[in-house]
Every structure is written in C-alpha cells, then in structure tokens.
Design an enzyme around this catalytic site. Structure first.
Site, short mmCIF file in Angstrom:
data_model
loop_
_atom_site.label_atom_id
_atom_site.label_comp_id
_atom_site.label_asym_id
_atom_site.label_seq_id
_atom_site.Cartn_x
_atom_site.Cartn_y
_atom_site.Cartn_z
CE1 TYR A 54 105.87 11.20 48.05
CE2 TYR A 54 104.12 9.91 47.01
CZ TYR A 54 105.20 9.99 47.87
OH TYR A 54 105.61 8.89 48.55
CD GLU A 56 108.99 12.96 45.68
OE1 GLU A 56 107.91 13.48 45.32
OE2 GLU A 56 109.16 11.74 45.86
CG ASP A 201 120.77 20.27 67.36
OD1 ASP A 201 119.69 20.87 67.43
OD2 ASP A 201 120.86 19.03 67.42
CB THR A 228 113.07 19.79 66.73
OG1 THR A 228 113.34 20.46 67.97
CG2 THR A 228 113.85 18.50 66.66
CE LYS A 231 113.55 18.53 71.37
NZ LYS A 231 114.03 18.23 70.00
NE ARG A 237 107.08 14.52 67.72
CZ ARG A 237 107.33 14.84 69.00
NH1 ARG A 237 106.41 15.43 69.73
NH2 ARG A 237 108.49 14.57 69.54
#
Ligand code: DSN
Length: 421
Positions: A54, A56, A201, A228, A231, A237
């Site tokens: 974790y 954060e 984008d 993203t 691609k 991903r």
C-alpha cells in the site's frame, strides 16, 4: 518465456483459461486499434511483489511506511514520462483512462462548468461527456465536429463560434475513432480566446507522439494531457496525467489522491516505468513510424478494392470503414465473420450513423498490435485479402473454415512477445 507452473498446479481452471487466451492471441490477427502486446519485461514487472504494497500518497510523502522501493520505482516512472513527453509534471497513478479523465476534470473545473469536446459520433470518447456517464450530471458538455467527413478536417471556425457562445473552461482534444491529426495550434488559440484550459486525451496516439511520428500537444502550449498507457504506448493497462508545469500538476495530484483514488497499483506503476524506458529507446521511434506506414498501406489497399473509409484514409494507427457503403452489410456482421476466421476488430458507429450503437454501420481497425508482431506493408496486403475473402465468402462455412486455417498458418510467422510458439 513464462512457465506458470504454480498457477497450473494451484488453479487449473484459471490456467486453462489463460492457456486458451494465449493460444487465441498467438493464432489470431489483432486489429483492435486500442490493443497491443507488451514486452516480456513489462509483463514480468506486472506480476511482482509490488502488488503487496500500500502506497497512498506520492514519493517522499506517503501514509504508510516501507516505501523505499516503491518511491524509487514511481519516481522512475514519473521522470521517464516527463522526459518522453517533454512536460513539467507527471502523475502515473490513475488506474485507467476514464479515471484519469475524471480526476483531470475535477482538478481543473467546478461543478456546472462547460467543456468543449468532440462530437461523440465523430470519434469522441464516453469519458468526454457521453450522456450515459455521470460526468454529464456534473459538467456541461458542448460539441465540435468535423467540417468535412471526406477529409476529416475539424471545423475550427465553428469551434471558435461555439467557444465564444458557451464560454467553456476546458477545450478538449483527443479521440477514439478519428483517423486524422489535430491542429494543436488552432485549438490552443481557441482555448486562449475564451480563457479555457487546453487539454488533450492522447490515449490512442500516445505511442505515436512518444515516437515522434505525431506532434506533441505540449509543444503548442497545451496545459494537460491525459492518456492510457496500454494502447500505442505499449505499456501495462493503466492511465496517466501529464501537466505542462508543477502549478497545474499540484492540482492534478490532489485530485487523483486523495480526491478520487486510494492506493496506487504499484506493480502497474513499475510496469509503466519499464514501458516508458522502452519507449525512450531509438527502436520505439521506428516502431511508431511502422505503425503508421502499415496503417496507411492497409487503408490504401482496402480503398483500392472498394472499401469506403471515413475521411478517405488515415494519418494514424486506425481506420474507420463504412461497411454499408463498402459491402452493403452492417459492421456487426463484418466483426462476426472476421472473428470466425481469427481476425479480431470492433464494430463502430460512423459519423451521422443511421444505425444504433450496438448495430452500427462501421468497423474500426488498427495496426499497433500487428506491427509489434513484426508485420510490414506486404503483410498488410495478405491481411486485407483475408478480410475481403471472408466478407465475400461469409455464407460459406467450409470456405470460412479453410480461411481460418490459412490465417493461423500466416500468424505462426509472427510470434507474440511472451508467448512461446
Ligand atoms: N476502449 C477503448 C477503445 O477501444 O478505444 C477506449 O476506452
């Protein structure tokens, strides 16, 4: 190559599905414009003990201890992203493209503010304000589109008129099914004329921009670029938000965490670092250039044989075919018959489509994945011939079966990275 021995022993059911998917990817032709094959190094980074942590917060400012190596890997991803896209700030934590866009809107806008984005029927994306998304309950989306569908040129004059009338706080470029390049200078001038942020984008074309084949919106003064990473950029991903400077970057960071997300997915951030490292290599420039060469060649070869392409060609990795005008059958039927011979693409609405989104007139196809496999211009001709033969013989199951075998034989010449032949 990966052995998956533990998975095979401990969970044969999941292993069986994985094996099937590996076989499907190896035996088939992937023409979905938004898909790609990652390198074994990127794949390895995804399956690591970074999953167990974790984290954060951001490097040097976390809410949990034990961050010496997560800080290293996230800082590496950030530095490489900034170098790759020549920008002042990078947030590599968004889990995917839609969350990246949502965090970007909330960083830059107040509820009720207006966004000027592409007409969704002309190639825009759900997260650019489609009425089915919750975004439209919070922000007001107005549209621009193509001036001429035959050339694909955007209507910059109408865009300026709309901007003056609607006073958007954000002018948004970037598309999921648009085969041409944007004039960033014109779009930035429109944003400046009304005091709006200019945002791109670049999810679909990130790899083309990274490889220097397409222009970089930051070179034209854009404020923020979302993307993203999986691609054309050929990473894991995930999503990412880049900003031109630290001042905007701070707003973005607060919006991603704690505004919108909790713990970052650190094994994916490690894999993003690896992918950005690969994209910084000279070979990636050649890869990006070959994607476009393949795409243009495939487009011309199909058009020469009667296919009607929206905008009559392509400048990027994808093309959109009007299947009604080309072959007098809807896009869904083309998708289905090509699936039967091992060629995967997606049905897609075309501009001003008279048919419904689940039964549209078009198909979208692209070359990022097949270029990763090493296919070149002459292979585009073989693929196009397979496609046209399948469409022509769609009522003949025996002919389709024979074609499927030919497609498999063809595919064996082009191994998928990470899958042994
Ligand atoms: N699903 C992606 C695409 O195929 O373009 C966009 O989110």
């Amino acid at each position: 190559m990966f052995t998956y021995d533990s998975l095979r022993q401990n969970d044969p059911s999941v292993f069986q599905s994985l094996q099937g998917e590996m076989q499907r990817q190896a035996d088939g032709v992937e023409l979905i414009a938004s898909e790609n094959y990652v390198s074994p190094a990127v794949m390895e980074a995804m399956g690591t003990v970074f999953n167990n942590k974790y984290s954060e917060g951001y490097p040097g400012k976390r809410y949990y201890g034990g961050q010496e190596f997560t800080d290293q890997v996230e800082s590496l991803a950030i530095d490489r992203a900034k170098q790759l896209f020549r920008c002042g700030h990078a947030n590599v934590q968004p889990h995917a493209g839609c969350p990246a866009n949502v965090a970007m809107y909330f960083a830059l806008l107040e509820p009720g503010d207006c966004v000027l984005g592409m007409d969704l029927g002309h190639g825009g994306h759900l997260s650019h304000g489609h009425p089915v998304t919750y975004l439209t309950k919070i922000f007001r989306f107005v549209r621009y589109g193509m001036k001429d569908i035959e050339t694909g040129e955007l209507d910059y004059d109408a865009m300026l008129e709309t901007a003056k009338k609607e006073k958007p706080k954000l002018v948004l470029a970037g598309y999921s099914a648009y085969p041409r390049e944007v004039d960033y200078a014109k779009m930035k001038a429109i944003a400046d004329a009304v005091g709006a942020y200019a945002v791109m984008d670049m999810a679909h074309v990130a790899g083309l921009i990274a490889g220097g084949v397409h222009k970089n919106p930051f070179d034209y003064g854009f404020d923020v670029v979302t993307t993203t990473t999986h691609k054309t950029l050929r990473g894991p991903r995930g999503g990412m938000i880049l900003s031109k400077n630290e001042e905007i970057g701070k707003k973005i960071d607060k919006s991603v965490f704690p505004g919108f997300q909790g713990g970052p997915i650190m094994q994916m951030i490690a894999a993003k670092a690896v992918a950005f490292g690969e994209a910084l290599q000279p070979e990636f420039k050649e890869y990006a250039a070959q994607i476009v060469r393949n795409s243009k060649h495939l487009a011309k070869y199909l058009m020469d044989r009667g296919a009607k392409l929206i905008t009559n060609g392509t400048d990027n990795h994808l093309m959109l075919v009007d299947c009604i005008k080309s072959w007098n059958i809807p896009g869904g039927e083309v998708e289905k018959v090509l699936d039967e011979v091992g060629i995967t693409l997606n049905k897609n609405s075309i501009p001003n489509d008279q048919r419904k989104p689940m039964d549209p007139s078009g198909i979208r196809l692209g070359t990022p994945a097949i270029t990763t496999r090493g296919m070149r211009e002459n292979d585009m001709e073989v693929l196009a011939d397979f496609m046209l033969a399948a469409i022509e013989r769609r009522a003949d199951p025996t002919a389709l079966h024979a074609l499927h075998e030919e497609v498999k034989t063809f595919c064996r010449r082009f191994p998928v990275p990470g899958i042994s032949a």
